[in-house]
Design a protein around this motif. Structure first.
Motif, PDB file in Angstrom:
ATOM      1  N   GLY A  66       1.586   6.567   4.901  1.00  0.00           N
ATOM      2  CA  GLY A  66       0.971   5.759   5.950  1.00  0.00           C
ATOM      3  C   GLY A  66       0.501   6.611   7.114  1.00  0.00           C
ATOM      4  O   GLY A  66      -0.577   6.375   7.678  1.00  0.00           O
ATOM      5  N   PHE A  67       1.283   7.614   7.461  1.00  0.00           N
ATOM      6  CA  PHE A  67       0.895   8.514   8.548  1.00  0.00           C
ATOM      7  C   PHE A  67      -0.364   9.290   8.162  1.00  0.00           C
ATOM      8  O   PHE A  67      -1.271   9.467   8.980  1.00  0.00           O
ATOM      9  N   ALA A  68      -0.446   9.733   6.911  1.00  0.00           N
ATOM     10  CA  ALA A  68      -1.636  10.454   6.438  1.00  0.00           C
ATOM     11  C   ALA A  68      -2.873   9.555   6.478  1.00  0.00           C
ATOM     12  O   ALA A  68      -3.968   9.998   6.859  1.00  0.00           O
TER      13      ALA A  68
ATOM     14  N   GLU B 242       0.823  -1.213   0.000  1.00  0.00           N
ATOM     15  CA  GLU B 242       0.000   0.000   0.000  1.00  0.00           C
ATOM     16  C   GLU B 242       0.862   1.271   0.000  1.00  0.00           C
ATOM     17  O   GLU B 242       0.361   2.360  -0.252  1.00  0.00           O
ATOM     18  N   GLY B 243       2.152   1.108   0.341  1.00  0.00           N
ATOM     19  CA  GLY B 243       3.037   2.262   0.442  1.00  0.00           C
ATOM     20  C   GLY B 243       2.971   2.957   1.792  1.00  0.00           C
ATOM     21  O   GLY B 243       3.461   4.067   1.956  1.00  0.00           O
ATOM     22  N   TRP B 244       2.381   2.284   2.780  1.00  0.00           N
ATOM     23  CA  TRP B 244       2.196   2.864   4.107  1.00  0.00           C
ATOM     24  C   TRP B 244       3.360   2.574   5.042  1.00  0.00           C
ATOM     25  O   TRP B 244       3.558   3.268   6.032  1.00  0.00           O
ATOM     26  N   VAL B 245       4.114   1.536   4.747  1.00  0.00           N
ATOM     27  CA  VAL B 245       5.248   1.110   5.571  1.00  0.00           C
ATOM     28  C   VAL B 245       6.364   0.679   4.629  1.00  0.00           C
ATOM     29  O   VAL B 245       6.101   0.152   3.548  1.00  0.00           O
ATOM     30  N   VAL B 246       7.601   0.922   5.044  1.00  0.00           N
ATOM     31  CA  VAL B 246       8.756   0.355   4.346  1.00  0.00           C
ATOM     32  C   VAL B 246       9.521  -0.492   5.354  1.00  0.00           C
ATOM     33  O   VAL B 246       9.512  -0.221   6.549  1.00  0.00           O
ATOM     34  N   ARG B 247      10.151  -1.522   4.833  1.00  0.00           N
ATOM     35  CA  ARG B 247      10.952  -2.413   5.681  1.00  0.00           C
ATOM     36  C   ARG B 247      12.395  -2.302   5.229  1.00  0.00           C
ATOM     37  O   ARG B 247      12.677  -2.297   4.035  1.00  0.00           O
ATOM     38  N   ARG B 248      13.298  -2.228   6.200  1.00  0.00           N
ATOM     39  CA  ARG B 248      14.717  -2.155   5.883  1.00  0.00           C
ATOM     40  C   ARG B 248      15.499  -3.016   6.869  1.00  0.00           C
ATOM     41  O   ARG B 248      14.987  -3.365   7.931  1.00  0.00           O
ATOM     42  N   ALA B 249      16.713  -3.335   6.469  1.00  0.00           N
ATOM     43  CA  ALA B 249      17.571  -4.160   7.332  1.00  0.00           C
ATOM     44  C   ALA B 249      17.946  -3.377   8.585  1.00  0.00           C
ATOM     45  O   ALA B 249      18.121  -2.163   8.549  1.00  0.00           O
ATOM     46  N   CYS B 250      18.083  -4.098   9.663  1.00  0.00           N
ATOM     47  CA  CYS B 250      18.516  -3.497  10.927  1.00  0.00           C
ATOM     48  C   CYS B 250      20.022  -3.266  10.847  1.00  0.00           C
ATOM     49  O   CYS B 250      20.774  -4.215  10.585  1.00  0.00           O
TER      50      CYS B 250
END
Length: 163
Positions: free
Chosen positions: A107-109, A84-92
């Motif tokens: 996502g905040f909107a 949906e483009g509301w969250v992105v996932r990245r490596a720690c």
């Protein structure tokens, strides 16, 4: 089975009433969010948790604990939120095995747009139907139940490896 402390008729009535109230209320909140915001309650909870943290980002394992979710269920939900483009996932950065979920501006909107309807529903079906005394009692009851499960929940979490 002789050592089982069976519920009395009154306890059975209270137990069933509690379960009906919790389930019905949860289902109502989920329907409201689906209808008005196009998302299930579980997705809303993820967006809220991320929105309330510094940088709007959390390690997936922390997010799972905050949302009272299994790792696999959370991973599946975050994948949908990513689409949906509301969250992105990245490596720690500190641990390559882990990953971080971050709330996007979009996502905040979406969360900001969904919040008024959700809060109105909570207010109308929880706070407005209970007296101040009942609300204080509910707070105490909720804390007692959570505290009674705390040790077992902590032990179960410790047995599950990190993301």
């Amino acid at each position: 089975m002789a050592d089982v402390r069976w519920l009395s008729a009154e306890e059975q009535r209270i137990w069933r009433g509690f379960m009906t109230a919790v389930t019905t209320f949860s289902e109502h909140l989920d329907r409201q969010l689906q209808r008005d915001a196009g998302m299930p309650m579980a997705y809303y909870e993820i967006l809220v948790a991320l929105s309330e943290t510094p940088g709007r980002a959390l390690r997936m394992s922390e997010l799972a604990m905050m949302c009272h979710s299994s790792r696999s269920r959370l991973s599946h939900a975050v994948a949908k939120l990513e689409k949906e483009g509301w969250v992105v996932r990245r490596a720690c950065p500190s641990d390559r095995r882990g990953s971080i979920a971050e709330l996007t501006d979009e996502g905040f909107a979406v969360l900001e747009a969904a919040a008024p309807g959700h809060v109105t529903t909570v207010r109308e079906h929880l706070f407005d139907v209970l007296t101040p005394e009942q609300l204080r009692a509910l707070d105490g009851i909720s804390r007692a139940i959570s505290a009674g499960l705390s040790t077992e929940c902590d032990r179960a979490r410790a047995e599950v490896p990190e993301f």
